[in-house]
Design a protein around this motif. Sequence first.
Motif, PDB file in Angstrom:
ATOM      1  N   PRO A   1      67.374  29.132  18.411  1.00 47.99           N
ATOM      2  CA  PRO A   1      66.389  28.317  17.690  1.00 47.99           C
ATOM      3  C   PRO A   1      65.048  28.249  18.416  1.00 47.99           C
ATOM      4  N   THR A   2      63.984  28.346  17.628  1.00 46.89           N
ATOM      5  CA  THR A   2      62.617  28.378  18.156  1.00 46.89           C
ATOM      6  C   THR A   2      61.764  27.374  17.394  1.00 46.89           C
ATOM      7  N   LEU A   3      60.929  26.640  18.132  1.00 46.37           N
ATOM      8  CA  LEU A   3      60.040  25.653  17.544  1.00 46.37           C
ATOM      9  C   LEU A   3      58.597  26.030  17.844  1.00 46.37           C
ATOM     10  N   VAL A   4      57.776  26.114  16.794  1.00 47.36           N
ATOM     11  CA  VAL A   4      56.341  26.380  16.940  1.00 47.36           C
ATOM     12  C   VAL A   4      55.618  25.235  16.246  1.00 47.36           C
ATOM     13  N   GLN A   5      55.016  24.345  17.034  1.00 45.99           N
ATOM     14  CA  GLN A   5      54.510  23.097  16.464  1.00 45.99           C
ATOM     15  C   GLN A   5      53.219  22.646  17.144  1.00 45.99           C
ATOM     16  N   ASP A   6      52.316  22.150  16.304  1.00 43.21           N
ATOM     17  CA  ASP A   6      51.085  21.492  16.777  1.00 43.21           C
ATOM     18  C   ASP A   6      50.226  22.394  17.658  1.00 43.21           C
ATOM     19  N   ASN A   7      50.177  23.669  17.320  1.00 43.98           N
ATOM     20  CA  ASN A   7      49.320  24.604  18.041  1.00 43.98           C
ATOM     21  C   ASN A   7      48.034  24.859  17.262  1.00 43.98           C
ATOM     22  N   THR A   8      46.990  25.306  17.987  1.00 40.60           N
ATOM     23  CA  THR A   8      45.703  25.632  17.385  1.00 40.60           C
ATOM     24  C   THR A   8      45.445  27.123  17.549  1.00 40.60           C
TER      25      THR A   8
ATOM     26  N   GLY B   1      52.740  21.508  11.785  1.00 36.10           N
ATOM     27  CA  GLY B   1      51.589  20.908  12.437  1.00 36.10           C
ATOM     28  C   GLY B   1      50.630  21.881  13.088  1.00 36.10           C
ATOM     29  N   ASN B   2      50.680  23.173  12.713  1.00 35.18           N
ATOM     30  CA  ASN B   2      49.795  24.173  13.312  1.00 35.18           C
ATOM     31  C   ASN B   2      48.495  24.283  12.522  1.00 35.18           C
TER      32      ASN B   2
ATOM     33  N   GLY C   1      51.789  22.416  21.103  1.00 33.10           N
ATOM     34  CA  GLY C   1      50.544  21.823  21.572  1.00 33.10           C
ATOM     35  C   GLY C   1      49.659  22.740  22.385  1.00 33.10           C
ATOM     36  N   ASN C   2      49.685  24.035  22.091  1.00 35.94           N
ATOM     37  CA  ASN C   2      48.874  25.004  22.822  1.00 35.94           C
ATOM     38  C   ASN C   2      47.671  25.438  21.990  1.00 35.94           C
ATOM     39  N   THR C   3      46.691  26.070  22.658  1.00 28.80           N
ATOM     40  CA  THR C   3      45.538  26.645  21.978  1.00 28.80           C
ATOM     41  C   THR C   3      45.526  28.150  22.203  1.00 28.80           C
ATOM     42  N   PHE C   4      45.420  28.910  21.112  1.00 27.15           N
ATOM     43  CA  PHE C   4      45.343  30.374  21.148  1.00 27.15           C
ATOM     44  C   PHE C   4      43.987  30.780  20.583  1.00 27.15           C
ATOM     45  N   ARG C   5      43.186  31.457  21.418  1.00 31.06           N
ATOM     46  CA  ARG C   5      41.826  31.794  21.003  1.00 31.06           C
ATOM     47  C   ARG C   5      41.497  33.234  21.415  1.00 31.06           C
TER      48      ARG C   5
END
Length: 361
Positions: free
Chosen positions: A292-299, A321-322, A273-277
């Motif tokens: 284990p690593t989860l990368v989910q729902d980021n923009t 969900g990215n 749930g983070n934003t990378f700009r």
Amino acid sequence: MRVTTIVACLVLSSSSILVATPASADPPPACGSTLTVDTVLRADLVCAGPGLLLAPGVDLNLKGHTVKGTAGGVGVSVASAGDATVKNGTLTGWDTALGVYAATDMGHGPLHVEKVSFRDNGTGLNASDPDNGTLHTKDVTITGSTFTGSREFALVSAFLPEFDISSTTFMDNRTALSGGTSTLTNTRFVRNGVAISVAESRATVVRSTFIDNPVAVDASWFSFGELAITDSTFTGSDVAVRSETVHADISGSMFVGNTTAVTIGIAGATVVGNTFRANGTTLRLVEEEFSPTLVQDNTFRLNGDGLVLAVTSGSVVSVGGNDARRNTGWGINVSGVSDLGGNTARGNGNEPQCVGVVCTP
């Protein structure tokens, strides 16, 4: 005659009251004093030797004044035992501005720091006795304070006290915070060499801001530690979060204009749930195998690449969900991951828009 005499007596009586000498006040503390009762400072102190030492349970109200050192040493020494408060003033010019000394066999108590400016010291606050910190340390609550220009550390402990820090600014320190179990809320870190060092310690960062720190959060030294970041903002770092030896939970945060936003090491990470700009690199794996690593729902917007992860067969990375759009290079390129679905990539520089996962239209 009688009236005149009575009036004259009243005048004399009133005059006696007006010119009565007040009771003598306690002398103000001098450099090198040991304070055994709660004390309010009435003037600045400039000390060529030790500053002030507080007996167990003693509070010090600086009342807007400055305690300045001209030859190093410790500005204010607080007993490891008993509750203590230091507030409302400035400590400057010390090797250690606020330190802890051992009160033998008396347990330990908390230290409260309120509205204190720590300026141009070697170390701002050291929460443990340097000679015997295991037994003699203090949990510290800091509110509304500033730490600027520390040559070594703004806030440090060699062991694991609890630091509860809110509405405080750390600016232009070599290292702002190192050691302890830290909870930081609504706190600003500006132009520190390292803002937070998570080395054999734990840090929880909530609603805080990091601006132009070469390394904002550094967890690359030891494998013991924990890191959680929520609802915070990172801008202008070479590496914003270096989570190479501890597991990092990063959620609801913004990463803007960093060379590298987050590095992930052997302990893995949860990035949700983070934003990378406008970052050069958003996420980078620095180990071939990791937890284990989860990368989910980021923009991901306007970065060099959106989301690019080189995953080996020995690691488990789940991606879902990215949303990656208008990045210069790849949108999503994550071969070898577990696809949780719901990823989107559009208008990125490289084709295909998605590699390693199936993107929704």
